[in-house]
Write a protein that holds these residues in place. Structure first.
Motif, short mmCIF file in Angstrom:
data_model
loop_
_atom_site.label_atom_id
_atom_site.label_comp_id
_atom_site.label_asym_id
_atom_site.label_seq_id
_atom_site.Cartn_x
_atom_site.Cartn_y
_atom_site.Cartn_z
N ASP A 203 -14.63 27.81 22.01
CA ASP A 203 -13.99 28.20 23.27
C ASP A 203 -14.36 27.27 24.43
O ASP A 203 -13.51 26.87 25.21
CB ASP A 203 -14.38 29.65 23.63
N LEU A 204 -15.64 26.96 24.53
CA LEU A 204 -16.10 26.11 25.63
C LEU A 204 -15.57 24.68 25.49
O LEU A 204 -15.23 24.03 26.48
CB LEU A 204 -17.64 26.11 25.69
N MET A 205 -15.49 24.21 24.25
CA MET A 205 -14.93 22.88 24.01
C MET A 205 -13.45 22.84 24.39
O MET A 205 -12.98 21.90 25.02
CB MET A 205 -15.09 22.49 22.54
N LEU A 206 -12.74 23.90 24.02
CA LEU A 206 -11.31 23.99 24.33
C LEU A 206 -11.10 24.07 25.85
O LEU A 206 -10.22 23.40 26.40
CB LEU A 206 -10.72 25.24 23.65
N PHE A 207 -11.95 24.87 26.51
CA PHE A 207 -11.85 25.01 27.97
C PHE A 207 -12.11 23.66 28.63
O PHE A 207 -11.38 23.25 29.53
CB PHE A 207 -12.86 26.06 28.48
N SER A 208 -13.16 22.95 28.16
CA SER A 208 -13.50 21.64 28.74
C SER A 208 -12.34 20.66 28.57
O SER A 208 -12.03 19.89 29.48
CB SER A 208 -14.74 21.07 28.07
N LEU A 209 -11.72 20.71 27.41
CA LEU A 209 -10.60 19.81 27.13
C LEU A 209 -9.42 20.08 28.07
O LEU A 209 -8.88 19.16 28.70
CB LEU A 209 -10.17 19.97 25.67
N PHE A 210 -9.06 21.37 28.21
CA PHE A 210 -7.94 21.72 29.09
C PHE A 210 -8.28 21.50 30.55
O PHE A 210 -7.43 21.12 31.35
CB PHE A 210 -7.48 23.16 28.83
N PHE A 211 -9.54 21.73 30.90
CA PHE A 211 -9.98 21.48 32.28
C PHE A 211 -9.86 19.98 32.59
O PHE A 211 -9.46 19.59 33.67
CB PHE A 211 -11.42 21.96 32.47
N GLY A 212 -10.20 19.18 31.59
CA GLY A 212 -10.06 17.71 31.72
C GLY A 212 -8.62 17.30 31.94
O GLY A 212 -8.32 16.44 32.78
N LEU A 213 -7.71 17.92 31.19
CA LEU A 213 -6.29 17.60 31.36
C LEU A 213 -5.83 17.96 32.77
O LEU A 213 -5.10 17.20 33.41
CB LEU A 213 -5.44 18.36 30.32
N ALA A 214 -6.29 19.12 33.27
CA ALA A 214 -5.91 19.56 34.62
C ALA A 214 -6.51 18.61 35.67
O ALA A 214 -5.81 18.20 36.61
CB ALA A 214 -6.39 20.98 34.85
N ALA A 215 -7.78 18.25 35.52
CA ALA A 215 -8.45 17.38 36.50
C ALA A 215 -7.78 16.01 36.56
O ALA A 215 -7.50 15.49 37.65
CB ALA A 215 -9.93 17.23 36.12
N PHE A 216 -7.48 15.45 35.40
CA PHE A 216 -6.84 14.13 35.39
C PHE A 216 -5.39 14.21 35.89
O PHE A 216 -4.88 13.23 36.44
CB PHE A 216 -6.90 13.51 33.97
N SER A 217 -4.74 15.37 35.70
CA SER A 217 -3.37 15.53 36.22
C SER A 217 -3.38 15.52 37.75
O SER A 217 -2.51 14.92 38.38
CB SER A 217 -2.74 16.83 35.72
N VAL A 218 -4.37 16.20 38.34
CA VAL A 218 -4.50 16.21 39.81
C VAL A 218 -4.76 14.78 40.31
O VAL A 218 -4.15 14.32 41.28
CB VAL A 218 -5.64 17.17 40.26
N LEU A 219 -5.63 14.08 39.60
CA LEU A 219 -5.93 12.68 39.96
C LEU A 219 -4.66 11.83 39.88
O LEU A 219 -4.40 11.01 40.78
CB LEU A 219 -6.99 12.12 38.99
N PHE A 220 -3.86 12.05 38.85
CA PHE A 220 -2.61 11.29 38.67
C PHE A 220 -1.67 11.52 39.86
O PHE A 220 -1.12 10.56 40.41
CB PHE A 220 -1.94 11.70 37.36
N VAL A 221 -1.51 12.79 40.26
CA VAL A 221 -0.60 13.10 41.38
C VAL A 221 -1.10 12.40 42.66
O VAL A 221 -0.31 11.82 43.41
CB VAL A 221 -0.48 14.63 41.59
N TRP A 222 -2.40 12.43 42.87
CA TRP A 222 -2.98 11.80 44.07
C TRP A 222 -2.72 10.29 44.05
O TRP A 222 -2.28 9.71 45.06
CB TRP A 222 -4.49 12.08 44.12
N LEU A 223 -2.99 9.66 42.93
CA LEU A 223 -2.77 8.21 42.82
C LEU A 223 -1.28 7.88 43.01
O LEU A 223 -0.93 6.91 43.69
CB LEU A 223 -3.23 7.70 41.44
N LEU A 224 -0.43 8.71 42.41
CA LEU A 224 1.02 8.46 42.47
C LEU A 224 1.54 8.53 43.90
O LEU A 224 2.31 7.66 44.33
CB LEU A 224 1.74 9.49 41.58
N LEU A 225 1.10 9.55 44.65
CA LEU A 225 1.56 9.70 46.04
C LEU A 225 1.19 8.47 46.86
O LEU A 225 2.02 7.93 47.60
CB LEU A 225 0.94 10.96 46.66
N HIS A 226 -0.07 8.03 46.72
CA HIS A 226 -0.51 6.87 47.50
C HIS A 226 0.20 5.58 47.06
O HIS A 226 0.60 4.78 47.89
CB HIS A 226 -2.02 6.69 47.36
#
Lengths: 255, 44
Positions: A203-226
């Motif tokens: 469960d914790l590994m799965l959560f970390s993986l999905f949390f990583g996808l969410a964190a990198f998606s936010v980073l992507f949106v930020w980079l894209l806007l700029h």
């Protein structure tokens, strides 16, 4: 008074940059999420039964290729919108270009982190495996896309050429993704998106993986806007320079 | 942690690459915005 002066300075700085209050908040959120991810992945998350501590590379390797896929698909969607629209706004082309550039960075990082994982697991940094080779080909294709964007011509010509290329290049993504099933591959098959319901992950590994996808998606949106705002400024300055050159030639002709 | 250099290395390389790219975007964006004669950008 000092507070007021500082407020004026921040306001001026916001106006003379590609940032806004919303992007600053998004950037802060990305930093916080990525920090939490690092703690989850490197300290809290357990070791894998088969891979041991090497699995900790997966929490950065999987999100990087996730962002690359997302970026290239967005490039294709924006390119299709540009080509199909009655009002062909160059804004679509700028988002496509910005997204492709970010995708190239992240696919490079995915190849790099994957090769470090491969050195431990397979004993080599690189093998001419179907997944690795097709990912390298994807990387080179989008380098080509970025090169085509830099060719001489008007902004409309750039948009038309690169949009057509983006629609062809995106066809490689299913090929890369399904390469592990289509050909005999050293690269493991999907652990989570298997199509079934039995995910064999802690469960914790799965959560970390999905949390990583969410964190990198936010980073992507930020980079894209700029990045797309930066492209807007580059295009605007290029148009201004062209207008000034035409005006100068007109004045010369009158003399 | 076993293979710490490879694991930490992959994280450091990613963080550095993204950090440098983000820094370049911010700096170049500011330079372009200051040089631009039109100060009313669509996002302001």
């Amino acid at each position: 008074m000092a507070v007021r002066l500082r407020a004026v300075n921040i306001s001026t700085e916001t106006r003379l940059s590609t940032g806004t209050v919303a992007t600053r908040r998004l950037g802060a959120l990305a930093i916080v999420m990525l920090t939490v991810l690092a703690v989850l992945a490197l300290i809290i998350s357990p070791e894998d039964v088969n891979q041991g501590s090497t699995v900790r590379i997966m929490y950065v390797h999987v999100p990087t290729i996730w962002v690359a896929y997302m970026a290239f698909i967005l490039t294709a969607v924006c390119s299709a919108t540009y080509l199909s629209g009655r009002n062909r706004s160059l804004g679509w082309d700028r988002v496509a270009g910005a997204s492709a550039e970010i995708g190239v960075l992240f696919v490079a990082l995915s190849l790099l982190t994957g090769s470090l994982w491969g050195r431990i697991t397979w004993g080599t940094y690189w093998v001419w495996d179907a997944r690795l080779t097709s990912t390298a080909f994807l990387f080179i294709t989008y380098i080509g896309y970025l090169a085509v964007r830099r060719l001489d011509g008007t902004q409309r010509q750039r948009a038309r050429r690169s949009s057509v290329l983006a629609l062809l290049a995106v066809l490689e993504i299913p090929l890369v993704h399904f390469s592990v099933r289509l050909w005999r591959s050293l690269h493991q098959e999907a652990s989570v998106a298997t199509g079934g319901t039995d995910v064999e992950l802690d469960d914790l590994m799965l959560f970390s993986l999905f949390f990583g996808l969410a964190a990198f998606s936010v980073l992507f949106v930020w980079l894209l806007l700029h990045r797309q705002r930066m492209l807007y400024l580059e295009d605007a300055m290029s148009s201004q320079g062209l207008d000034a050159a035409i005006e100068a030639r007109r004045k010369e002709a009158v003399r | 942690m076993e293979h710490a250099s490879f694991i930490i290395g992959s994280w450091v390389v990613t963080a550095l690459a993204v950090g440098v790219y983000a820094g370049w975007i911010i700096k170049r964006g500011r330079d372009l915005a200051r040089r631009s004669s039109d100060k009313d950008f669509p996002w302001t």
